[in-house]
Design a protein around this motif. Structure first.
Motif, PDB file in Angstrom:
ATOM      1  N   HIS A   1     123.492 -38.962  41.999  1.00  0.00           N
ATOM      2  CA  HIS A   1     123.404 -37.957  40.930  1.00  0.00           C
ATOM      3  C   HIS A   1     124.719 -37.908  40.169  1.00  0.00           C
TER       4      HIS A   1
ATOM      5  N   ASP B   1     123.315 -40.221  38.356  1.00  0.00           N
ATOM      6  CA  ASP B   1     122.587 -41.488  38.316  1.00  0.00           C
ATOM      7  C   ASP B   1     122.979 -42.281  39.549  1.00  0.00           C
ATOM      8  N   THR B   2     122.367 -43.429  39.721  1.00  0.00           N
ATOM      9  CA  THR B   2     122.561 -44.214  40.939  1.00  0.00           C
ATOM     10  C   THR B   2     124.000 -44.637  41.135  1.00  0.00           C
TER      11      THR B   2
ATOM     12  N   ALA C   1     118.758 -50.818  40.549  1.00  0.00           N
ATOM     13  CA  ALA C   1     119.033 -50.075  39.314  1.00  0.00           C
ATOM     14  C   ALA C   1     119.793 -50.928  38.296  1.00  0.00           C
TER      15      ALA C   1
END
Length: 672
Positions: free
Chosen positions: A358, A360-361, A389
């Motif tokens: 969090h 994002d990856t 990702a």
């Protein structure tokens, strides 16, 4: 970069880097003082020569345990307030007796760097969470002061040697301070992460009856605040042994009635007083996952952990005062305890409270960049998630400080190795490791002087007599067998809590091979001395007499972009048949049609063998995991064999019990 062949390393340490490793200096000193094999000062001229030198040192470390562990104590300057009468008075397993007569204190060693005034304002802990951009700093002098103040407060409330101190805290500096204060007074530490529900925490803490509970009001994860006031209230109701509760207000809530406030207990300027205890005095209690019953309460000694962590951090990870050590973990996982080993070597440790994915990856890679981490530890699952990702952390972030990446939690597949060298850094030492909560350390792992080969762990760790055995107890090379340890290690448990005759302890590790530690992993020890972990042997796939590791299948299947996660089970059926289904969680937008099933089957057949091809591929909404994120195989196998849910698994040990109910229903449907 070009892909090397299986016999060519992905990475080699440059000669100057290898020569400067603490391991090299230790060997030269141990050769002079304790009979270790001498190593020429000239740089090695081949990978085979480097492997041979390490193998000779490793053989000495396991064949002459007395000299090796004496060398470790002297090299790292272990402070005994009373000298030991012997090193290994009893070598039996279980029942090994290490350093009888010795007295020491773990916390004293963790705070030694603060003794040097030159370190006073240097960071001992850097901390980040999801809401902060730059790390907050806890200096060595401030860490020492807070530990001294909190230890005095615990003593003032009657807490001393043998009392249990528990924590319901995330990975924050307060947790490190609380552990060290607990150890300073001789108490026994134990912790659970605040994402554990009340039942999971009580399954653990009720076994050991703590006198103290440090608890947060809540925590921040995944962009959200998670209030834990009701859980803490339930813990207080259900733990009648509690005499003191300390409130740590991460979300700003006031202290509940009867609880002490953290800030009040760490406000004094008090020199820490270290209670010296026997070498085998309990330091902390860790817990097994508890998926098939109450979690085992694993007791480890302060002396055993101190020596093992000094060896592992100082020699195998090559940590020192100039390092910044970040390992993504929670306080419910043994890697948090191992993260604190960085303090033993004078390193700065980096604590991160939040999700690695969090916003994002790439969040964890960003934390490493912002804190200047030199040694970054993560899980195989996070590496694979980063690959899926399509992240480019080496391109997009400043990871110039990172010299070593460690991975554990599950076997890192070859694709994970390739991705790290392609997308993070070509000149980085990848130290994939494998060990367990059971010893709070590694059996096999990184060696700073050795090359890294695709999909392989570099070597067994010093002092760990690791072998691969067949069912008859015969050692294997270049073949899959059981991971066994044939000689004791100081951090092996002194026992389990409330196991007075040692029966649970014996049955957990020594039942299959009497007197030999069987860990429960499939392992290959290669002819060049590297190691491959194939997954847990207690959920073995055995098709047509051929044993297979589940992790080999996961590595192939989860390489497909449509598959987010997978689980394979091998089930012996009453009619003599064998059913091997593969359960898959699909990536968003993916559909399990004939084309995808065909690609799964073809990939397994061509990359592994026809025996690895499942009988069915079944899409599921989600898969069950332990509370520390490891996928659960054995309870699923039990459910599919007809064991009722309440007997197959401890519900409090699972992240989402509904995912297990699916398998219970599947068994009913197959019977119908």
């Amino acid at each position: 970069m070009s892909t090397p062949s299986q016999d060519q390393p992905l990475w080699r340490p440059n000669p100057a880097r290898a020569a400067a490793a603490g391991l090299v200096a230790f060997q030269a000193w141990a050769a002079e003082h304790h009979g270790a094999p001498a190593a020429p000062l000239a740089p090695v001229d081949s990978d085979e020569q480097a492997a041979r030198r390490y193998a000779d040192l490793h053989s000495w470390s396991t064949e002459d345990l007395d000299r090796f562990w004496t060398a470790v104590t002297q090299w790292f300057g272990v402070r005994f307030t009373e000298a030991p009468e012997a090193v290994l008075a009893e070598a039996a397993m279980p029942g090994a007796r290490w350093f009888p007569g010795a007295r020491l204190n773990y916390a004293e060693h963790a705070l030694r760097a603060a003794d040097d005034e030159a370190n006073a304002d240097k960071p001992a802990i850097l901390h980040l969470d999801e809401t902060t951009e730059q790390p907050t700093v806890l200096t060595w002098s401030e860490l020492r002061r807070q530990v001294g103040s909190l230890a005095a407060a615990l003593r003032a409330r009657g807490i001393g040697p043998g009392d249990r101190v528990s924590a319901y805290l995330p990975n924050i500096p307060q947790a490190a301070v609380a552990l060290l204060a607990s150890a300073a007074v001789g108490a026994v530490w134990t912790s659970c992460a605040p994402d554990f529900g009340a039942r999971s925490v009580l399954d653990r803490l009720q076994q050991i009856e703590p006198a103290v509970l440090f608890a947060v009001d809540g925590y921040h994860y995944g962009g959200k605040d998670h209030d834990r006031a009701e859980v803490v209230a339930e813990l207080r109701r259900e733990l009648p042994s509690l005499r003191t509760v300390v409130h740590v207000p991460l979300l700003g809530a006031p202290a509940p009635d009867g609880a002490l406030h953290w800030d009040d207990l760490v406000a004094d300027d008090v020199e820490p007083v270290f209670e010296a205890g026997p070498f085998d005095h309990p330091l902390w209690v860790l817990y097994s996952s508890g998926t098939t019953g109450l979690p085992k309460a694993i007791v480890q000694s302060q002396g055993g952990i101190l020596l093992e962590h000094l060896k592992q951090a100082g020699l195998h990870l090559d940590l020192g005062p100039e390092d910044r050590f970040l390992w993504y973990t929670s306080t419910g996982w043994m890697m948090w305890n191992f993260l604190l080993a960085g303090l033993l070597t004078g390193s700065t440790i980096v604590t991160y409270d939040g999700s690695p994915g969090h916003p994002d990856t790439g969040a964890l890679w960003s934390v490493a960049a912002r804190t200047g981490a030199t040694v970054l530890g993560t899980s195989a699952a996070y590496v694979i998630a980063s690959r899926k990702a399509e992240l480019h952390p080496g391109r997009d972030l400043d990871l110039s400080a990172v010299r070593c990446i460690g991975t554990t939690g599950s076997p890192l597949p070859p694709d994970g190795f390739r991705w790290i060298y392609d997308e993070v850094k070509q000149d980085v030492w990848l130290a994939s490791v494998s060990g367990g909560t059971d010893v709070c350390s590694c059996f096999v792992g990184g060696v700073p002087t050795l090359p890294v080969y695709l999909g392989e762990i570099q070597a067994p760790c010093l002092g760990a007599a690791v072998e691969s055995w067949d069912v008859h107890g015969r050692p294997l090379t270049d073949a899959v067998g059981e991971l066994v340890v044939t000689k004791p290690i100081p951090s092996m448990p002194t026992g389990f809590w409330n196991d007075p005759d040692g029966a649970r302890y014996h049955d957990s590790y020594f039942e299959m091979y009497p007197g030999i530690w069987r860990h429960g992993d499939w392992i290959t020890v290669t002819s060049r001395g590297t190691v491959v972990i194939h997954g847990r042997s207690d959920s073995t796939l055995n098709r047509q007499g051929v044993r297979m590791g589940s992790s080999d299948i996961y590595e192939v299947v989860e390489r497909l972009p449509e598959i987010a996660e997978s689980l394979v089970i091998g089930l012996e059926e009453p009619d003599g048949g064998y059913w091997m289904p593969l359960f898959v969680v699909l990536a968003p937008g993916a559909v399990l049609d004939d084309g995808l099933v065909g690609r799964i089957r073809t990939s397994l057949r061509t990359e592994l063998s026809p025996r690895h091809v499942p009988d069915e591929v079944i899409a599921v909404r989600g898969l069950p995991h332990t509370l520390t994120g490891k996928r659960i195989e054995v309870p699923v196998k039990r459910l599919l064999s007809g064991t009722p849910l309440e007997q197959a698994v401890n519900p409090g040990s699972v992240d989402d019990i509904e995912h297990l109910r699916y398998f219970e229903q599947l068994r009913r449907d197959r019977r119908a």
